[in-house]
Write a protein that holds these residues in place. Sequence first.
Motif, PDB file in Angstrom:
ATOM      1  N   ALA A   1     -28.054   8.638 -20.318  1.00 44.73           N
ATOM      2  CA  ALA A   1     -28.071   8.770 -18.865  1.00 44.73           C
ATOM      3  C   ALA A   1     -27.744  10.201 -18.451  1.00 44.73           C
ATOM      4  CB  ALA A   1     -27.081   7.793 -18.238  1.00 44.73           C
ATOM      5  N   ASP A   2     -26.888  10.848 -19.213  1.00 45.80           N
ATOM      6  CA  ASP A   2     -26.465  12.203 -18.850  1.00 45.80           C
ATOM      7  C   ASP A   2     -27.427  13.281 -19.361  1.00 45.80           C
ATOM      8  OD1 ASP A   2     -24.711  13.923 -17.545  1.00 45.80           O
ATOM      9  OD2 ASP A   2     -23.593  14.321 -19.397  1.00 45.80           O
ATOM     10  N   TYR A   3     -27.967  13.101 -20.558  1.00 45.87           N
ATOM     11  CA  TYR A   3     -28.741  14.178 -21.181  1.00 45.87           C
ATOM     12  C   TYR A   3     -30.226  13.885 -21.355  1.00 45.87           C
ATOM     13  CZ  TYR A   3     -24.166  16.091 -22.231  1.00 45.87           C
ATOM     14  OH  TYR A   3     -22.902  16.581 -22.125  1.00 45.87           O
TER      15      TYR A   3
ATOM     16  N   TYR B   1     -25.727   4.761 -24.203  1.00 44.43           N
ATOM     17  CA  TYR B   1     -26.217   4.604 -22.829  1.00 44.43           C
ATOM     18  C   TYR B   1     -25.723   5.740 -21.937  1.00 44.43           C
ATOM     19  CZ  TYR B   1     -26.414   2.670 -18.082  1.00 44.43           C
ATOM     20  OH  TYR B   1     -26.616   2.480 -16.739  1.00 44.43           O
ATOM     21  N   VAL B   2     -24.442   6.061 -22.021  1.00 40.74           N
ATOM     22  CA  VAL B   2     -23.873   7.125 -21.192  1.00 40.74           C
ATOM     23  C   VAL B   2     -24.499   8.472 -21.547  1.00 40.74           C
ATOM     24  CG1 VAL B   2     -21.757   8.412 -20.696  1.00 40.74           C
ATOM     25  CG2 VAL B   2     -21.708   5.915 -20.746  1.00 40.74           C
ATOM     26  N   LEU B   3     -24.625   8.761 -22.834  1.00 35.64           N
ATOM     27  CA  LEU B   3     -25.205  10.039 -23.260  1.00 35.64           C
ATOM     28  C   LEU B   3     -26.666  10.154 -22.857  1.00 35.64           C
ATOM     29  CD1 LEU B   3     -23.551  10.422 -26.770  1.00 35.64           C
ATOM     30  CD2 LEU B   3     -23.092  11.795 -24.717  1.00 35.64           C
TER      31      LEU B   3
ATOM     32  N   GLY C   1     -33.656   3.374 -17.841  1.00 38.00           N
ATOM     33  CA  GLY C   1     -32.228   3.433 -17.564  1.00 38.00           C
ATOM     34  C   GLY C   1     -31.690   2.141 -16.978  1.00 38.00           C
TER      35      GLY C   1
ATOM     36  N   HIS D   1     -32.580  12.578 -18.960  1.00 35.67           N
ATOM     37  CA  HIS D   1     -33.027  12.122 -17.635  1.00 35.67           C
ATOM     38  C   HIS D   1     -34.481  11.679 -17.642  1.00 35.67           C
ATOM     39  CE1 HIS D   1     -29.429  13.600 -15.437  1.00 35.67           C
ATOM     40  NE2 HIS D   1     -29.369  14.425 -16.477  1.00 35.67           N
TER      41      HIS D   1
END
Length: 113
Positions: free
Chosen positions: A53-55, A49-51, A71, A57
């Motif tokens: 959200a960061d990479y 989820y974090v990755l 998201g 978009h």
Amino acid sequence: MSETRRAGDPELTTYRDVQLSPDFSELRRRFRRFVFPMTGLFLAWYFLYVLLADYAHDFMSQKVGGNITVGLLFGLGQFVSTFAITLLYVRWADRKFDPDAKHLRDQIEGDHS
């Protein structure tokens, strides 16, 4: 349990004896066999989820309906998975872990019923 006793500290010996007992080792092994994989699974899901959200978009900002995005669904999924894992753990502990832990506690406390 061990016959070795420390003068003036019988409780410490009792806890050490329990820690070294095969019943306690088995209880600890079963606990770890459930908790470690669940923790790993949850952390993998969280880092995904974090990755994303960061990479990713563009992927995470895709609208699913109205103002609901991929998201947002992934974020809400974090809460759902936390509750699901908690529910699984409670059910597992009630059936597989707590009865044996109670039996071990009863042995330690001297209640052999």
